[in-house]
Design an enzyme around this catalytic site. Structure first.
Site, PDB file in Angstrom:
ATOM      1  N   GLY A   1     -14.897 -46.007  31.551  1.00 23.04           N
ATOM      2  CA  GLY A   1     -16.286 -46.141  31.146  1.00 23.04           C
ATOM      3  C   GLY A   1     -16.469 -46.678  29.744  1.00 23.04           C
TER       4      GLY A   1
ATOM      5  N   ASN B   1     -24.773 -36.833  29.836  1.00 18.00           N
ATOM      6  CA  ASN B   1     -23.555 -36.083  30.135  1.00 18.00           C
ATOM      7  C   ASN B   1     -23.645 -34.625  29.703  1.00 18.00           C
ATOM      8  OD1 ASN B   1     -23.440 -37.784  27.605  1.00 18.00           O
ATOM      9  ND2 ASN B   1     -21.827 -36.306  27.123  1.00 18.00           N
TER      10      ASN B   1
ATOM     11  N   CYS C   1     -18.509 -25.225  15.222  1.00 16.21           N
ATOM     12  CA  CYS C   1     -18.543 -24.436  13.991  1.00 16.21           C
ATOM     13  C   CYS C   1     -17.670 -25.112  12.943  1.00 16.21           C
ATOM     14  CB  CYS C   1     -18.050 -23.023  14.260  1.00 16.21           C
ATOM     15  SG  CYS C   1     -18.345 -21.895  12.878  1.00 16.21           S
TER      16      CYS C   1
END
Length: 372
Positions: free
Chosen positions: A71, A151, A322
């Protein structure tokens, strides 16, 4: 503890029928498809059969299919190939703020070469307003690129309406359909697109293969120059093995009936989460215009990565990261304007054809246990 895979938007396993179709080409049909002798003929025949299978899924002509390495390459070929082919006509590209990095990174690269890119915003569900696309088009616009489905949150974009706007202005229209192929209908004429991206490993084909639909008559500057393979659009000896895998996967994807069952499981999952967590869980993405397999939810006031870390044996994805003690939302959730308190708890569960009701029930039970 039983392992459960709910990360099908990240990658799918190779389908059994796909593996079976590929297996003979590990030992046989090893010739170069571009050679003209006896060893090349079976490889050439397999390659063209696979091209026809991909074309049948998209309802286009086989010679409009270009095999790629996946892709990302297909997206780069669509965007860079159009820019370098049409820069004499204009340098303006229209895309959105929620595209995959395989769209956004090529756009930023082309900005360094003089391209002007407009990044159209989305609403709180991740959906684009076609009128914002219309307003972004200028006389210098050469390409509009809007993903078919996101997505991360699964939101499906109004591609048909945007396609009509592109035709009205005589502008090429590309859609990244890596997430939608095999889940919802992707007929190119219905969508109104000139270019469409497929990624093999998102629809039960192997990694390392994909395709770009290129409407007949459109010229693209190749990314890879060489001996003129793929009708001069992508140089390099084609792999019959990988093409056969993609073709078989597209044949499998032509039957969307299994996705109705997946949608039922997805909705059952969401209802169970609402019953268990009430206002402590929030849906990310559009409630209706959404891929049938995708459930992105936020556990309010929690950190998605921590929730997942407690779910031993569960494969899923988070919508936040994080860094240095601070939670950062993904660019998609940020573009949607999701508040940090909600977005930091985002987890994406993406179901597949092999997902079972027992797995969904087990996930809900585990979530209750780790968040109580």
């Amino acid at each position: 503890m039983t392992s459960i895979y709910l990360d099908y938007n990240a990658s799918t396993p190779i389908g059994p029928s796909v593996a079976a179709a590929m297996r003979p080409y590990l030992d046989e049909a090893f010739g170069n498809p571009s050679s003209g002798h006896w060893a090349s003929l079976p490889a050439k025949a397999a390659l063209e059969k696979a091209r026809s299978q991909v074309a049948a899924l998209l309802d286009c002509a086989p010679d409009e299919i270009v095999f790629t390495s996946g892709g990302s390459e297909a997206n780069n070929l669509a965007i860079k190939g159009t820019f370098f082919a049409l820069r004499h006509k204009g340098e303006h590209i229209v895309t959105t703020t929620v595209e995959h990095p395989a769209i956004l990174a090529p756009c930023r690269f082309l900005e360094q070469l003089g391209a002007a890119v407009t990044y159209v915003p989305v609403d709180s569900t991740g959906r684009v307003d076609p009128e914002d696309v219309r307003r972004a088009v200028t006389p210098r616009t050469i390409l509009i690129s809007v993903m078919h489905a996101n997505n991360e949150v699964g939101t499906i974009q109004p591609i048909e309406e945007i396609g009509a706007i592109a035709r009205e202005h005589g502008v090429r229209f590309h859609t990244d359909a890596a997430q939608s192929v095999g889940k919802i209908a992707t007929r190119v004429d219905t969508l109104g697109v000139d270019l469409l991206t497929i990624a093999g490993h998102k629809l039960y084909a192997p990694k390392g293969v994909g395709a770009l639909y290129v409407r007949g008559g459109l010229r693209l500057e190749p990314l890879i120059h060489g001996a003129g393979h793929e009708h001069g659009r992508r140089a390099g000896t084609e792999s019959a093995l990988l093409a056969v895998g993609l073709g078989a996967a597209c044949a499998l994807a032509s039957d969307l009936e299994p996705m109705a069952r997946v949608r039922v499981l997805r909705d059952r999952f969401w209802e169970a989460l609402q019953e268990s967590f009430g206002d402590r869980v929030a849906l990310n993405g559009h409630p209706q215009h959404r891929l049938p397999n995708t459930l992105s939810v936020s556990f309010v006031g929690m950190i998605g990565a921590e929730v997942l870390s407690r779910l031993d044996g569960v494969a899923a994805s988070t919508g936040s990261a994080c860094h240095a003690g601070r939670v950062e939302l993904s660019p998609v959730l940020t573009a949607m304007g999701v508040p940090e308190k909600i977005g930091m708890g985002a987890v994406r569960f993406s179901l597949g054809r092999a997902t079972t009701g027992a797995e969904i029930d087990a996930i809900v039970d585990r979530l209750r246990a780790v968040t109580s």
